[in-house]
Motif scaffolding. Structure first.
Motif, PDB file in Angstrom:
ATOM      1  N   SER A 133       4.463  10.933  -2.214  1.00 46.82           N
ATOM      2  CA  SER A 133       3.985  12.216  -2.739  1.00 46.82           C
ATOM      3  C   SER A 133       5.082  13.265  -2.615  1.00 46.82           C
ATOM      4  CB  SER A 133       2.727  12.649  -1.988  1.00 46.82           C
ATOM      5  OG  SER A 133       2.990  12.681  -0.610  1.00 46.82           O
TER       6      SER A 133
ATOM      7  N   THR B 191       8.514   8.205   1.868  1.00 46.66           N
ATOM      8  CA  THR B 191       7.213   7.646   1.498  1.00 46.66           C
ATOM      9  C   THR B 191       6.157   8.336   2.342  1.00 46.66           C
ATOM     10  OG1 THR B 191       7.532   5.901   3.127  1.00 46.66           O
ATOM     11  CG2 THR B 191       8.218   5.415   0.888  1.00 46.66           C
ATOM     12  N   SER B 192       4.931   8.477   1.796  1.00 44.47           N
ATOM     13  CA  SER B 192       3.898   9.152   2.581  1.00 44.47           C
ATOM     14  C   SER B 192       2.896   8.195   3.210  1.00 44.47           C
ATOM     15  CB  SER B 192       3.193  10.219   1.740  1.00 44.47           C
ATOM     16  OG  SER B 192       3.054   9.795   0.408  1.00 44.47           O
TER      17      SER B 192
ATOM     18  N   GLY C 216       1.394   6.007 -11.629  1.00 45.13           N
ATOM     19  CA  GLY C 216       1.605   5.807 -10.200  1.00 45.13           C
ATOM     20  C   GLY C 216       0.865   4.644  -9.585  1.00 45.13           C
ATOM     21  N   VAL C 217       0.071   3.913 -10.386  1.00 44.29           N
ATOM     22  CA  VAL C 217      -0.677   2.768  -9.856  1.00 44.29           C
ATOM     23  C   VAL C 217      -0.196   1.493 -10.548  1.00 44.29           C
ATOM     24  CG1 VAL C 217      -2.964   1.696  -9.629  1.00 44.29           C
ATOM     25  CG2 VAL C 217      -2.725   4.180  -9.445  1.00 44.29           C
TER      26      VAL C 217
ATOM     27  N   ASP D 253       0.822  -1.223   0.000  1.00 44.36           N
ATOM     28  CA  ASP D 253       0.000   0.000   0.000  1.00 44.36           C
ATOM     29  C   ASP D 253       0.852   1.268   0.000  1.00 44.36           C
ATOM     30  OD1 ASP D 253      -2.282  -1.621   0.151  1.00 44.36           O
ATOM     31  OD2 ASP D 253      -2.139  -1.703   2.337  1.00 44.36           O
TER      32      ASP D 253
ATOM     33  N   GLU E 251       2.515   4.734  -0.829  1.00 44.22           N
ATOM     34  CA  GLU E 251       2.188   6.018  -1.463  1.00 44.22           C
ATOM     35  C   GLU E 251       3.403   6.923  -1.337  1.00 44.22           C
ATOM     36  OE1 GLU E 251      -1.632   8.316  -0.570  1.00 44.22           O
ATOM     37  OE2 GLU E 251      -0.064   9.750   0.008  1.00 44.22           O
TER      38      GLU E 251
ATOM     39  N   LYS F 299       0.677   5.551  -5.904  1.00 42.52           N
ATOM     40  CA  LYS F 299      -0.466   5.288  -5.028  1.00 42.52           C
ATOM     41  C   LYS F 299      -0.681   3.792  -4.873  1.00 42.52           C
ATOM     42  CE  LYS F 299      -2.714   7.739  -8.180  1.00 42.52           C
ATOM     43  NZ  LYS F 299      -2.461   8.931  -8.867  1.00 42.52           N
ATOM     44  N   ASN F 300      -1.005   3.352  -3.665  1.00 39.74           N
ATOM     45  CA  ASN F 300      -1.448   1.956  -3.436  1.00 39.74           C
ATOM     46  C   ASN F 300      -0.576   0.915  -4.119  1.00 39.74           C
ATOM     47  OD1 ASN F 300      -4.018   2.570  -2.076  1.00 39.74           O
ATOM     48  ND2 ASN F 300      -4.534   3.476  -4.043  1.00 39.74           N
TER      49      ASN F 300
ATOM     50  N   VAL G  50       0.758  13.331  -5.878  1.00 44.92           N
ATOM     51  CA  VAL G  50       0.941  11.939  -5.486  1.00 44.92           C
ATOM     52  C   VAL G  50       1.513  11.178  -6.682  1.00 44.92           C
ATOM     53  CG1 VAL G  50      -0.155   9.873  -4.560  1.00 44.92           C
ATOM     54  CG2 VAL G  50      -0.981  12.128  -3.871  1.00 44.92           C
TER      55      VAL G  50
END
Ligand code: ATP
Length: 307
Positions: A14, A61-62, A227-228, A10, A12, A26-27, A23
């Motif tokens: 940004s 990492t966020s 980003g996914v 998971d 993320e 993501k995920n 971002v």
């Protein structure tokens, strides 16, 4: 028995704050088995380098986790823990011209990490380590007193590889290591990386924007779009049964060596608006053993029926 060397959960990543927040990843969910070549493929700007840099701690990492040998390596860590990660994980960069210090000799460039981590007991041992690795990458000991500009692109990439491998890492992130090179030397550099993998049991994360480049070197491939991570599967499974529409469009663009088939080829255009994720939210689901796809419940049900 396969062992997960790296596990990303998971994740993320940004950049910037408030209204400027962007971002980039993501995920993200994937794992890399010890000893394999795992490729991350997607177009320019999709977040591949950002993920690679986060694994070695160059990007913060966020949200989410990065595990290395079961230990969380993102977020706060002690100086010793950070040093250990940097030694075990090394990176090879796309542009060997830009990533080597032009004012330093090859000897200095290759030794820098050894100095930073005190990885030799005396000068004799340092020289032995540097000489050993320079010959292993196909250059000569007398090249050590020269400067990067005296070498060709392919030779500079060999120096980049020597600089990473002199640290005796377990895991190497190769960020587009051949895309800046002449076509004629690309295979040599790939073969060299393969040779080291066999001899040293290395695990590779290979970053590329072109599926056809990674087909012959990867055990498994992850496809990333904006980003996914949309799909992860073993290489041949991905080529034979692409499920996510973005992967299908990437594969439809791969050149076919047969001219008749190439002419008949139909390019698939990916339309990201086809996904309605307003209420039915997407997640990474294992559709077939080892084959993961990003989709919401309605899409996953459809994929299960079709594949
Ligand atoms: P390429 O193949 O061109 O290297 P990539 O898939 O590796 O592309 P990244 O370099 O990871 O893509 O970039 C992903 C996104 O994050 C891009 O939109 C990029 O502009 C943005 N980005 C990367 N680093 C930063 C940063 N330090 N600050 C702000 N934005 C960044």
């Amino acid at each position: 028995m396969t062992e997960k060397l790296v596990e990303v959960k998971d994740l993320e990543i940004s950049f910037g704050e408030g209204s400027k927040k962007f971002v980039a990843v993501k995920n993200a969910n994937f794992f890399i088995n010890r000893g394999e070549t795992f490729s991350l493929v997607g177009e320019s700007g999709s977040g591949k380098t950002t993920i690679g840099r986060a694994i070695i701690g160059l990007n913060e990492t966020s949200a989410g986790d990065i595990f290395y040998e079961g230990k969380r390596i993102n977020g706060k860590k002690s100086r010793e823990e950070a040093a250990e990660v940097i030694r075990k994980i090394q990176m090879i960069f796309q542009d060997p011209a830009a990533s080597l210090n032009e004012r330093a000799t090859i000897d200095y460039i290759i030794s820098e990490g050894l100095h930073n981590f005190n990885l030799f007991k005396d000068e004799e041992e340092r020289q032995a380590k540097v000489k050993e690795i320079i010959t292993e990458v196909g250059l000569l000991a007398e090249h050590l007193t020269r400067y990067p500009h005296e070498f060709s692109g392919g030779q500079r990439q060999r120096i980049g590889i020597a600089r990473a491998l002199v640290m005796r890492p377990d895991f190497v992130i190769a960020d587009e290591p051949i895309s800046a090179l002449d076509v004629s030397v690309r295979a040599q550099v790939l073969n060299l990386l393969k040779k080291f993998q066999r001899e040293l049991g290395l695990t590779y994360l290979f970053i590329a924007h072109d599926l056809s480049v990674v087909r012959f070197i990867s055990d498994r491939i992850a496809v990333i779009y904006k980003g996914v991570i949309v799909e992860v599967a073993e290489t041949e499974e991905l080529f034979n049964n692409p499920i996510h529409p973005y992967t299908q469009s990437l594969l439809s663009a791969v050149p076919i060596p047969d001219p008749i088939l190439e002419r008949k080829k139909v390019l698939k255009v990916y339309d990201p608006d086809q996904h309605d994720y307003t209420t039915d939210k997407p997640e990474m689901v294992e559709i077939r053993p080892g084959h993961f796809v990003w989709g919401n419940q309605a899409e996953i049900a459809k994929y299960r029926k079709e594949f």
